[in-house]
Each structure stands twice: as structure tokens, then as C-alpha cells.
Design a protein around this motif. Structure first.
Motif, PDB file in Angstrom:
ATOM      1  N   VAL A 158       4.572 -70.451  73.378  1.00 27.97           N
ATOM      2  CA  VAL A 158       4.918 -70.085  71.994  1.00 27.97           C
ATOM      3  C   VAL A 158       5.668 -68.749  71.918  1.00 27.97           C
ATOM      4  CG1 VAL A 158       3.012 -71.405  71.009  1.00 27.97           C
ATOM      5  CG2 VAL A 158       2.660 -68.990  71.541  1.00 27.97           C
ATOM      6  N   ARG A 186     -13.146 -65.722  73.318  1.00 25.95           N
ATOM      7  CA  ARG A 186     -12.312 -65.970  72.133  1.00 25.95           C
ATOM      8  C   ARG A 186     -12.962 -65.222  70.990  1.00 25.95           C
ATOM      9  NH1 ARG A 186     -10.381 -71.611  69.259  1.00 25.95           N
ATOM     10  NH2 ARG A 186      -8.963 -72.055  70.972  1.00 25.95           N
ATOM     11  N   MET A 235      -0.585 -71.022  76.883  1.00 24.15           N
ATOM     12  CA  MET A 235      -0.165 -71.124  75.487  1.00 24.15           C
ATOM     13  C   MET A 235       0.736 -69.958  75.096  1.00 24.15           C
ATOM     14  SD  MET A 235      -0.496 -73.627  73.593  1.00 24.15           S
ATOM     15  CE  MET A 235      -0.155 -72.742  72.068  1.00 24.15           C
ATOM     16  N   GLU A 273      -8.722 -81.454  77.683  1.00 22.27           N
ATOM     17  CA  GLU A 273      -8.613 -79.990  77.615  1.00 22.27           C
ATOM     18  C   GLU A 273      -7.650 -79.509  76.541  1.00 22.27           C
ATOM     19  OE1 GLU A 273      -8.693 -81.570  80.665  1.00 22.27           O
ATOM     20  OE2 GLU A 273     -10.791 -80.988  80.881  1.00 22.27           O
ATOM     21  N   LYS A 289     -11.952 -84.193  67.343  1.00 24.29           N
ATOM     22  CA  LYS A 289     -11.435 -83.406  68.473  1.00 24.29           C
ATOM     23  C   LYS A 289     -12.242 -83.790  69.706  1.00 24.29           C
ATOM     24  CE  LYS A 289      -8.415 -80.412  66.718  1.00 24.29           C
ATOM     25  NZ  LYS A 289      -8.793 -79.038  66.441  1.00 24.29           N
ATOM     26  N   TYR A 301      -1.933 -66.578  69.986  1.00 22.46           N
ATOM     27  CA  TYR A 301      -1.543 -66.811  71.383  1.00 22.46           C
ATOM     28  C   TYR A 301      -0.307 -65.964  71.708  1.00 22.46           C
ATOM     29  CZ  TYR A 301      -4.604 -70.944  71.602  1.00 22.46           C
ATOM     30  OH  TYR A 301      -5.678 -71.795  71.597  1.00 22.46           O
ATOM     31  N   LEU A 360       8.863 -68.661  69.844  1.00 21.43           N
ATOM     32  CA  LEU A 360       8.891 -69.242  68.491  1.00 21.43           C
ATOM     33  C   LEU A 360       9.089 -68.147  67.445  1.00 21.43           C
ATOM     34  CD1 LEU A 360       5.911 -71.821  68.519  1.00 21.43           C
ATOM     35  CD2 LEU A 360       8.336 -72.263  68.974  1.00 21.43           C
ATOM     36  N   CYS A 393       2.156 -81.745  75.963  1.00 22.65           N
ATOM     37  CA  CYS A 393       0.728 -81.488  76.213  1.00 22.65           C
ATOM     38  C   CYS A 393      -0.135 -81.977  75.051  1.00 22.65           C
ATOM     39  CB  CYS A 393       0.466 -79.998  76.408  1.00 22.65           C
ATOM     40  SG  CYS A 393       1.142 -79.329  77.943  1.00 22.65           S
ATOM     41  N   ARG A 397      -5.343 -64.002  71.347  1.00 19.40           N
ATOM     42  CA  ARG A 397      -6.056 -65.110  72.010  1.00 19.40           C
ATOM     43  C   ARG A 397      -5.527 -65.150  73.427  1.00 19.40           C
ATOM     44  NH1 ARG A 397      -6.914 -70.953  69.025  1.00 19.40           N
ATOM     45  NH2 ARG A 397      -8.287 -70.175  67.387  1.00 19.40           N
ATOM     46  N   LEU A 401      -3.416 -81.596  67.521  1.00 15.75           N
ATOM     47  CA  LEU A 401      -2.934 -80.730  66.443  1.00 15.75           C
ATOM     48  C   LEU A 401      -2.672 -81.529  65.165  1.00 15.75           C
ATOM     49  CD1 LEU A 401      -0.404 -78.528  68.497  1.00 15.75           C
ATOM     50  CD2 LEU A 401      -2.761 -77.949  67.866  1.00 15.75           C
TER      51      LEU A 401
HETATM   52  C1  HEC Z   1       1.384 -76.849  78.979  1.00 15.06           C
HETATM   53  C2  HEC Z   1       0.614 -77.489  77.935  1.00 15.06           C
HETATM   54  C3  HEC Z   1       0.817 -76.990  76.518  1.00 15.06           C
HETATM   55  C4  HEC Z   1       2.000 -76.923  75.814  1.00 15.06           C
HETATM   56  C5  HEC Z   1       3.394 -77.356  76.259  1.00 15.06           C
HETATM   57  C6  HEC Z   1       1.645 -76.426  74.493  1.00 15.06           C
HETATM   58  N1  HEC Z   1       0.285 -76.208  74.425  1.00 15.06           N
HETATM   59 FE1  HEC Z   1      -0.721 -75.546  72.788  1.00 15.06          FE
HETATM   60  N2  HEC Z   1      -2.474 -75.618  73.831  1.00 15.06           N
HETATM   61  C7  HEC Z   1      -2.591 -75.959  75.151  1.00 15.06           C
HETATM   62  C8  HEC Z   1      -3.974 -75.741  75.578  1.00 15.06           C
HETATM   63  C9  HEC Z   1      -4.541 -76.023  76.953  1.00 15.06           C
HETATM   64  C10 HEC Z   1      -4.661 -75.240  74.437  1.00 15.06           C
HETATM   65  C11 HEC Z   1      -6.142 -74.792  74.345  1.00 15.06           C
HETATM   66  C12 HEC Z   1      -6.126 -73.280  74.504  1.00 15.06           C
HETATM   67  C13 HEC Z   1      -7.487 -72.635  74.234  1.00 15.06           C
HETATM   68  O1  HEC Z   1      -8.487 -73.083  74.757  1.00 15.06           O
HETATM   69  O2  HEC Z   1      -7.480 -71.620  73.497  1.00 15.06           O
HETATM   70  C14 HEC Z   1      -3.681 -75.177  73.370  1.00 15.06           C
HETATM   71  C15 HEC Z   1      -3.988 -74.752  72.071  1.00 15.06           C
HETATM   72  C16 HEC Z   1      -3.093 -74.720  71.036  1.00 15.06           C
HETATM   73  C17 HEC Z   1      -3.442 -74.382  69.680  1.00 15.06           C
HETATM   74  C18 HEC Z   1      -4.833 -74.086  69.145  1.00 15.06           C
HETATM   75  C19 HEC Z   1      -5.453 -75.374  68.658  1.00 15.06           C
HETATM   76  C20 HEC Z   1      -6.874 -75.244  68.200  1.00 15.06           C
HETATM   77  O3  HEC Z   1      -7.415 -76.269  67.738  1.00 15.06           O
HETATM   78  O4  HEC Z   1      -7.451 -74.164  68.295  1.00 15.06           O
HETATM   79  C21 HEC Z   1      -2.298 -74.421  68.954  1.00 15.06           C
HETATM   80  C22 HEC Z   1      -2.163 -74.148  67.464  1.00 15.06           C
HETATM   81  C23 HEC Z   1      -1.234 -74.792  69.859  1.00 15.06           C
HETATM   82  N3  HEC Z   1      -1.749 -74.972  71.122  1.00 15.06           N
HETATM   83  C24 HEC Z   1       0.088 -74.926  69.506  1.00 15.06           C
HETATM   84  C25 HEC Z   1       1.106 -75.253  70.377  1.00 15.06           C
HETATM   85  C26 HEC Z   1       2.499 -75.317  70.011  1.00 15.06           C
HETATM   86  C27 HEC Z   1       3.020 -75.039  68.622  1.00 15.06           C
HETATM   87  C28 HEC Z   1       3.200 -75.680  71.130  1.00 15.06           C
HETATM   88  C29 HEC Z   1       4.686 -75.876  71.269  1.00 15.06           C
HETATM   89  C30 HEC Z   1       5.507 -74.766  70.902  1.00 15.06           C
HETATM   90  C31 HEC Z   1       2.248 -75.831  72.198  1.00 15.06           C
HETATM   91  N4  HEC Z   1       0.999 -75.544  71.717  1.00 15.06           N
HETATM   92  C32 HEC Z   1       2.565 -76.207  73.495  1.00 15.06           C
HETATM   93  C33 HEC Z   1      -1.603 -76.469  75.978  1.00 15.06           C
HETATM   94  C34 HEC Z   1      -0.255 -76.539  75.637  1.00 15.06           C
END
Ligand code: HEC
Ligand code: HEC
Ligand code: HEC
Ligand code: HEC
Length: 399
Positions: free
Chosen positions: A284, A186, A280, A251, A169, A270, A287, A240, A275, A255
């Protein structure tokens, strides 16, 4: 001109010059400075100037006791002289220095430069502990992460279902979230307890350790439908989180290969706002439980790829690059490259930052300082200020 005739011409110049020649010259090129090597009277004149105009800032015998004011004792003559001209002519900007020298002629500048150059550099004061300057941050990170391994596995590939993948990561992400657990933004009782005692340096080292470990393909399986998950991921997430869940941004976490139980729990957290992350949450919010299960099955089946991480050099390794110009341990043998051995730590920090921001112009030093972080600059300053400076032996007052 070949080497021998060049040396002969320097010697001829030295012999031909009357002792007081420079006192009557107004414009001096640094290449003419050789003449004051042989003129103790010039150095004495320089001493008188120093004692009336410089001592209050640069200290007795050129050893400064004032923050951000450099030591001058034992610095190269040519370097001192060209810097003095640079202040006077406005190429190097410092009001205090300009005031001190604006009325001085080139001759006076050469004399005072000759005086400071003839002095011994300050004796090294109580040595700084330089342990932290030689440690490899990844080795230190591995050590500090020993307690994390019980849950996260020895290389961050996870030991149990529900435990997130940390290896491979991006370090910035790991640093950010670890600090978030520590400051409570968090929440997770296990994690908050595990990281409560870590210093910022521990967190940086541990994050670098995990970031540089090879992420392994997960052996976990999830009940969802991989193909359906792939469709949602392509439409809503991978913009993203990167193609096949391997993020290219510091940042946004990758996944790919993520533990499905953790993935589902985090996504739900989220969604409910447990969270707290508005971006985020909006991603989601629509979903369904089935979507989340499908996404978890899709992501765990993707092969995680390690990011391209810049592995920081230790301070000693960095200093090897500086020594190419500044000489072994910062004792320069080039007349126009300053010695930095034994220089004041605060001044070295200031000088490097001035080059980095072009407040002080030098293309060489800009290139060398541009990439340095604040911490690296501090460590380099600690390193060089703890080295013993050496006298510039070719300019000695005859006893
Ligand atoms: C606009 C950009 C963006 C999009 C689009 C996005 N994410 Fe994220 N995602 C992020 C960011 C930034 C973080 C870090 C958040 C944090 O620090 O808690 C994150 C964190 C996560 C995490 C936690 C990962 C971890 O290692 O802790 C998950 C699971 C996740 N996203 C799932 C999804 C899913 C499923 C989708 C689609 C439905 C999605 N994300 C769409 C920006 C995005
Ligand atoms: C009022 C305080 C003050 C006085 C008086 C003063 N200086 Fe300075 N000097 C400074 C400061 C502050 C700097 C660092 C400025 C910077 O960061 O560029 C400096 C820098 C220098 C440098 C650059 C050294 C290097 O390593 O790059 C030289 C050379 C120097 N002074 C010589 C002199 C001489 C010679 C005199 C007397 C004629 C003098 N100074 C008087 C405050 C002073
Ligand atoms: C007792 C088990 C346990 C220990 C020990 C532990 N962790 Fe965790 N860690 C977890 C769990 C569970 C999560 C998921 C928490 C959540 O849902 O937010 C987690 C999440 C994380 C995350 C978030 C990953 C991401 O991508 O968002 C990081 C980073 C992390 N741990 C680092 C560490 C470090 C560093 C240590 C040692 C100082 C450590 N952990 C010790 C159980 C543990
Ligand atoms: C390519 C040659 C070169 C390299 C490599 C180099 N320097 Fe320099 N450095 C110079 C020159 C030339 C100057 C004088 C520039 C000027 O006129 O301001 C200088 C000036 C400095 C000064 C100001 C000293 C003073 O008395 O004001 C510091 C501090 C310094 N360098 C630190 C470093 C560090 C730390 C590194 C390694 C990260 C480094 N340098 C690498 C050539 C180099």
C-alpha cells in the motif's frame, strides 16, 4: 464354513486339546489362542511371568502407575498376544518392551497375555470433568462474544461506522489478529481492553462463532469511485485478497463488504507502519489518499461470501466414530481391536500420536488420527480414560 459348523469346530478343538498342549508348541497363531481359555494352569504360568518380568512397569494386576505405560488388565487376549509378537518381531518398536520379552517363546507370550486378559480392568478413578467435552464451540463462542456485540453487532456484522466486519472471516485470521491485540503487537486501545481477559480457548471459540455467521452486504456508502477502485484492486490487491475481495486463504482477510472507514484507517495504518506488517506496508506504500477512498468504495460494494469452515465436532460426536470399532464407550467386542475404556490418558495421547506419525503402523488408525488436532487428541484421551472398562467375560479363571 457356515457359522454353526465353525462354532462346533471351536468346541471340538477345545475338547480335543490336552490342557498343556500350548506349553509344547513353539509357534502359535492368534487363531489358536482359544486353547488357553480353558487352561487355568496356563494363566497361572502367565501370572508367574508377569510377576517376574512385567510388574515393574505395568503395575500390580496390570494397572499401570507409570506415565506412557498402558494398563493391560482386562484387555483382549488376541490383541495382547499379537502386540507382544509385534514387539518381539520388531513390527512395533519400543526398546523397553523388546528387552522385557525378547527371550519369551510364543507359549510364554500367550500365557502372559491370557493372565492379563483374565484380570478386571481398573476401577474408574475420580471422574474427569467432562463438561468441556460436550460443549459446542460455536455456542460457547457466542456466549463469550456477548461483550463484543456492543461494537461488532450480535453476529459480527458491525454496529457503527469504523467497526470492521467480522462475520464470515476465516477463523485463523480472526484468531491471529485477536491474539495480536491481546499481546500488543496490533494496537488499538478499545480492542486491547476488550480482549485482555480472553483465554486462548475463548479466542478460538469466538473466532469460530464469527466465522460461521452469515456476512451481510454492507449498507454503508463511501465517497470514492467504485470503477477506479476496482482497477487498482484487480492490479494490486485481489491477487492475495481474492476475487472481488473474497479471500480463499486462511491468512489473508477478505475485504468484500468491509466497512469503508475501517478499511481506510487500516490501510493507512499499514502505510505509516503504525500497523507493523512489512508485506502490507509494501503493498500500500504507493497508494494515494484518493486511491484508498476509491478502494474503500469498491470493497464495501462487494458481496461478502462466507468461507468454507470446517466446523469441529464435539468430542462426544468424534467418539461415536471411534466406538464403531472400539465398542460402546471404548469397550471393544472385537478380539483384535483394543479396548480403550479406562486406559491411561497419557498413553492414549501417545498411541494416537504414534499412529498419526506412522511410528506405529496401522492403516485404520492412521486414517482415524491423521486429521485430529492436538487438542482433539487430548480431549478424546480425557473422554476414554474416564470411561469404566469392562471385563472380557469369556476368559475367567474358574473360582
Ligand atoms: C501479498 C499479499 C497481499 C497483497 C498483494 C495485499 N494484501 Fe492486504 N493483507 C495481506 C495480509 C496477509 C493481511 C493481514 C495483515 C495483518 O494480519 O495485519 C492483509 C490485510 C489487509 C487489510 C486489513 C484487513 C482487516 O480485516 O483488518 C487491508 C485493509 C488490506 N490488507 C488492504 C489491501 C489493499 C488495499 C491491497 C492492494 C493495494 C492489499 N491489501 C494487497 C496480504 C496482502
Ligand atoms: C521397562 C518397562 C516395561 C516392562 C518391564 C514391560 N513393559 Fe510392556 N510396555 C512398556 C511400555 C513403555 C509400553 C508402551 C510402548 C508403546 O507405546 O508402544 C508397553 C506396552 C505393552 C503392551 C502393548 C499394550 C497395548 O495396549 O497396546 C503389551 C501387551 C505389553 N507392554 C506387555 C508386557 C508384558 C507381557 C511384559 C512382561 C513380559 C511387559 N510388557 C514388560 C513398558 C514395559
Ligand atoms: C468498544 C468497541 C469494541 C468492542 C467492545 C470490541 N471491539 Fe473489536 N474492534 C473494535 C475496533 C474499533 C476495531 C478496529 C481496530 C483497529 O483499527 O485495529 C476492532 C477490530 C477487531 C478485530 C480485527 C478485525 C480484522 O479483520 O482485522 C477483531 C478480530 C475484533 N475486533 C474482535 C473483537 C472481539 C472478539 C471482541 C470481544 C471480546 C471485540 N472485538 C470487542 C471495536 C470493538
Ligand atoms: C476402523 C476401525 C477403527 C476406528 C474407527 C478407530 N480405531 Fe483405534 N484402533 C483400531 C485398531 C484395529 C487398533 C489396533 C491397531 C494396532 O494393531 O496397532 C486401534 C488402536 C487404537 C489405540 C491404541 C490402543 C492401545 O492399547 O495401544 C487407540 C488409543 C485408539 N485406537 C484410539 C482410537 C480413537 C480415539 C478413535 C477415534 C478417533 C479410533 N481409535 C478409531 C481400529 C479403529
Amino acid at each position: 464354513m457356515n457359522k454353526v459348523s465353525h462354532i462346533v469346530s471351536i468346541v471340538m478343538t477345545m475338547l480335543a486339546l490336552p490342557i498343556n498342549a500350548s506349553a509344547t508348541t513353539d509357534k502359535i497363531e492368534s487363531s489358536q489362542l482359544i486353547k488357553i481359555f480353558v487352561a487355568p494352569s496356563e494363566i497361572k504360568a502367565g501370572k508367574a511371568i508377569a510377576e517376574s518380568s512385567c510388574i515393574q512397569c505395568h503395575g500390580v494386576m496390570g494397572v499401570s502407575a507409570t506415565e506412557n505405560v498402558p494398563h493391560l488388565a482386562g484387555q483382549h487376549l488376541d490383541y495382547l498376544f499379537t502386540q507382544l509378537q509385534a514387539y518381539r518381531d520388531g513390527l512395533r518398536v519400543e526398546a523397553k518392551m523388546l528387552n522385557a520379552i525378547s527371550a519369551l517363546s510364543d507359549t510364554a507370550l500367550a500365557q502372559v497375555a491370557g493372565y492379563y486378559s483374565s484380570l478386571d480392568p481398573p476401577l474408574k478413578v475420580a471422574a474427569e470433568t467432562s463438561d468441556s467435552l460436550t460443549v459446542d464451540p460455536i455456542v460457547a463462542g457466542k456466549k463469550a462474544a456477548s461483550a463484543c456485540g456492543a461494537c461488532h453487532g450480535p453476529t459480527g456484522n458491525g454496529a457503527y461506522p469504523g467497526i470492521p466486519l467480522l462475520s464470515g472471516k476465516h477463523p485463523d485470521h480472526l484468531i491471529g489478529v485477536t491474539k495480536a491485540y491481546k499481546n500488543g503487537s496490533r494496537k488499538d486501545p478499545m480492542m486491547q481492553l476488550a480482549v485482555s481477559m480472553l483465554s486462548d480457548e475463548d479466542i478460538e471459540n469466538i473466532s469460530l462463532f464469527y466465522a460461521t455467521q452469515k456476512p451481510l452486504a454492507s449498507t454503508a456508502t463511501a465517497k470514492g469511485d467504485v470503477t477506479k477502485g476496482a482497477t487498482v484492486a484487480a492490479a494490486s490487491c485481489n491477487g492475495c485478497h481474492g476475487e472481488a475481495g473474497n479471500s480463499a486463504s486462511a491468512e489473508t482477510p477478505s475485504l468484500a463488504g468491509q466497512d469503508p472507514q475501517y478499511f481506510s484507517k487500516a490501510t493507512l495504518a499499514y502505510k505509516t507502519g503504525e500497523r507493523n506488517h512489512p508485506i502490507m506496508q509494501s503493498m500500500v506504500s504507493t497508494l494515494s489518499a484518493e486511491d484508498i477512498a476509491n478502494l474503500s468504495a469498491y470493497y464495501v460494494a462487494q458481496l461478502p461470501k462466507a468461507p468454507d469452515v470446517r466446523i469441529p465436532l464435539t468430542t462426544e460426536q468424534q467418539a461415536e466414530k471411534c466406538d464403531r470399532c472400539h465398542g460402546i464407550n471404548g469397550n471393544s467386542i472385537s478380539p483384535l481391536v483394543p479396548s480403550i475404556a479406562g486406559q491411561r490418558r497419557d498413553y492414549i495421547v501417545k498411541a494416537i500420536n504414534d499412529y498419526k506419525t506412522n511410528v506405529r503402523e496401522s492403516s485404520m488408525m492412521f486414517a482415524m488420527s491423521e486429521q485430529l488436532t492436538e487438542k482433539e487428541i487430548e480431549n478424546l484421551a480425557k473422554y476414554y480414560s474416564s470411561k469404566q472398562g469392562k471385563s472380557v467375560i469369556f476368559i475367567r479363571l474358574p473360582q
